[in-house]
Design an enzyme around this catalytic site. Structure first.
Site, PDB file in Angstrom:
ATOM      1  N   ASN A  16       0.844  -1.205   0.000  1.00  0.00           N
ATOM      2  CA  ASN A  16       0.000   0.000   0.000  1.00  0.00           C
ATOM      3  C   ASN A  16       0.875   1.250   0.000  1.00  0.00           C
ATOM      4  O   ASN A  16       0.522   2.259  -0.629  1.00  0.00           O
ATOM      5  CB  ASN A  16      -0.944   0.002   1.192  1.00  0.00           C
ATOM      6  CG  ASN A  16      -2.182  -0.829   0.918  1.00  0.00           C
ATOM      7  OD1 ASN A  16      -3.016  -0.455   0.091  1.00  0.00           O
ATOM      8  ND2 ASN A  16      -2.294  -1.968   1.571  1.00  0.00           N
ATOM      9  N   MET A  92       1.161  -2.357  12.210  1.00  0.00           N
ATOM     10  CA  MET A  92       0.506  -3.361  13.047  1.00  0.00           C
ATOM     11  C   MET A  92       0.716  -3.135  14.549  1.00  0.00           C
ATOM     12  O   MET A  92       0.785  -4.090  15.316  1.00  0.00           O
ATOM     13  CB  MET A  92       0.961  -4.769  12.625  1.00  0.00           C
ATOM     14  CG  MET A  92       0.736  -5.080  11.160  1.00  0.00           C
ATOM     15  SD  MET A  92      -0.938  -4.751  10.557  1.00  0.00           S
ATOM     16  CE  MET A  92      -1.724  -6.313  10.910  1.00  0.00           C
ATOM     17  N   ARG A  93       0.812  -1.889  14.984  1.00  0.00           N
ATOM     18  CA  ARG A  93       0.850  -1.563  16.412  1.00  0.00           C
ATOM     19  C   ARG A  93      -0.414  -0.811  16.767  1.00  0.00           C
ATOM     20  O   ARG A  93      -0.822   0.102  16.022  1.00  0.00           O
ATOM     21  CB  ARG A  93       2.037  -0.645  16.756  1.00  0.00           C
ATOM     22  CG  ARG A  93       3.392  -1.189  16.449  1.00  0.00           C
ATOM     23  CD  ARG A  93       3.754  -2.431  17.191  1.00  0.00           C
ATOM     24  NE  ARG A  93       3.802  -2.265  18.646  1.00  0.00           N
ATOM     25  CZ  ARG A  93       3.828  -3.276  19.508  1.00  0.00           C
ATOM     26  NH1 ARG A  93       3.783  -4.517  19.078  1.00  0.00           N
ATOM     27  NH2 ARG A  93       3.899  -3.052  20.797  1.00  0.00           N
ATOM     28  N   HIS A 111      -7.984  -0.877   6.037  1.00  0.00           N
ATOM     29  CA  HIS A 111      -8.339  -2.140   6.701  1.00  0.00           C
ATOM     30  C   HIS A 111      -8.841  -3.124   5.635  1.00  0.00           C
ATOM     31  O   HIS A 111      -9.663  -2.754   4.789  1.00  0.00           O
ATOM     32  CB  HIS A 111      -9.427  -1.882   7.747  1.00  0.00           C
ATOM     33  CG  HIS A 111      -9.802  -3.124   8.495  1.00  0.00           C
ATOM     34  ND1 HIS A 111      -8.997  -3.685   9.461  1.00  0.00           N
ATOM     35  CD2 HIS A 111     -10.884  -3.934   8.392  1.00  0.00           C
ATOM     36  CE1 HIS A 111      -9.564  -4.780   9.931  1.00  0.00           C
ATOM     37  NE2 HIS A 111     -10.710  -4.949   9.310  1.00  0.00           N
TER      38      HIS A 111
HETATM   39  C1  GAR Z   1      -2.958  -4.734   4.054  1.00  0.00           C
HETATM   40  O1  GAR Z   1      -3.816  -5.727   3.565  1.00  0.00           O
HETATM   41  C2  GAR Z   1      -3.671  -3.848   5.038  1.00  0.00           C
HETATM   42  O2  GAR Z   1      -5.014  -3.628   4.717  1.00  0.00           O
HETATM   43  C3  GAR Z   1      -3.547  -4.644   6.307  1.00  0.00           C
HETATM   44  O3  GAR Z   1      -2.250  -5.174   6.277  1.00  0.00           O
HETATM   45  C4  GAR Z   1      -1.862  -5.357   4.913  1.00  0.00           C
HETATM   46  C5  GAR Z   1      -0.540  -4.659   4.716  1.00  0.00           C
HETATM   47  O4  GAR Z   1      -0.034  -4.944   3.441  1.00  0.00           O
HETATM   48  N1  GAR Z   1      -3.759  -3.833   7.463  1.00  0.00           N
HETATM   49  C6  GAR Z   1      -4.283  -4.287   8.582  1.00  0.00           C
HETATM   50  O5  GAR Z   1      -4.621  -5.443   8.742  1.00  0.00           O
HETATM   51  C7  GAR Z   1      -4.420  -3.256   9.669  1.00  0.00           C
HETATM   52  N2  GAR Z   1      -5.159  -3.775  10.763  1.00  0.00           N
HETATM   53  P1  GAR Z   1       1.062  -4.025   2.801  1.00  0.00           P
HETATM   54  O6  GAR Z   1       2.180  -3.915   3.833  1.00  0.00           O
HETATM   55  O7  GAR Z   1       1.516  -4.784   1.584  1.00  0.00           O
HETATM   56  O8  GAR Z   1       0.445  -2.704   2.471  1.00  0.00           O
END
Ligand code: GAR
Length: 216
Positions: A16, A92-93, A111
């Site tokens: 992202n 993720m914190r 999310h």
């Molecule tokens: C993504 O799918 C995002 O939506 C999720 O982690 C992934 C990160 O991927 N976020 C969560 O679960 C937040 N609670 P990325 O590092 O490739 O962007």
């Protein structure tokens, strides 16, 4: 045009982050990526951002006694880089009410589910277990309650009979990469406003928001 100085906060892969960086290359994009910050020094996304010549920093949560101490270090860096706006992108914190309060109305999260369904972790597995036919992703403002807050954009994907959490997650991720830049553009350009728990004022058509987000 003054571009909003934006920090992307990551913990890992950073796809992202890549999508936001790509979008911000456009000269008319209303935000610039002024810092990529990770709580994990070995996050692959951090190395990639560094390779692209962006400002990067790591604040390793493991060396701090508590969440607030960790966040105060992040806050110092965010001030140093004169950051106006934060995008959490796979960060993720859990954040404390203190940090969230400091960035109220100035911090987005993505999310991997259609909130308010499937807050928390393992969203694709849970969507399959619950038999939903439509799944997706959400970009929302961050409030103290986890995975709540005014929704800026959502994209939906159909759930297919032979989906696994991996195949479903991959289709959702494609949509994440579409709606996160779109949401940042909407917010940073001042096109939308928060009213209560709603984000209003987007001029795009509902069908674009829901099923085929377009960056144009
Ligand atoms: C993504 O799918 C995002 O939506 C999720 O982690 C992934 C990160 O991927 N976020 C969560 O679960 C937040 N609670 P990325 O590092 O490739 O962007």
């Amino acid at each position: 045009m003054r571009r909003l100085r934006t920090a992307i906060l990551i913990s890992g892969r950073g796809t992202n982050m890549d999508a936001l960086i790509d979008a911000a290359r456009a000269p008319d994009f209303p935000a610039e990526i002024a810092l990529v910050l990770s709580n994990r020094p070995d996050a692959p996304g951090l190395a990639r951002a560094n390779g692209l010549g962006l400002a990067t920093a790591a604040v390793d949560h493991k060396i701090y006694a508590g969440r607030e101490e960790f966040e105060r270090s992040m806050q110092i860096l965010l001030e140093l880089y004169r950051i106006d706006f934060i995008c959490l992108a796979g960060f993720m914190r859990l954040l404390t009410p203190w940090f969230i309060g400091a960035w109220s109305g100035r911090m987005l999260n993505i999310h991997p589910a259609l909130l308010p369904s499937f807050r928390g972790l393992h969203t694709h597995q849970r969507a399959l277990a619950d038999g939903v036919k439509i799944h997706g992703c959400t970009v929302h403002f961050v409030v103290p309650q986890m995975d709540e807050g005014p929704i800026v954009a959502q994209a939906a994907v159909p759930v297919l009979d032979d989906d696994t959490p991996q195949t479903l997650g991959a289709r959702v991720l494609e949509q994440e990469h579409m709606i996160y830049p779109l949401a940042l553009r909407l917010v940073a350009s001042g096109a939308v406003r928060i009213e209560g728990n709603r984000v209003l004022g987007a001029t795009m058509r509902a069908e674009d928001v829901l099923l085929a987000p377009s960056l144009s």
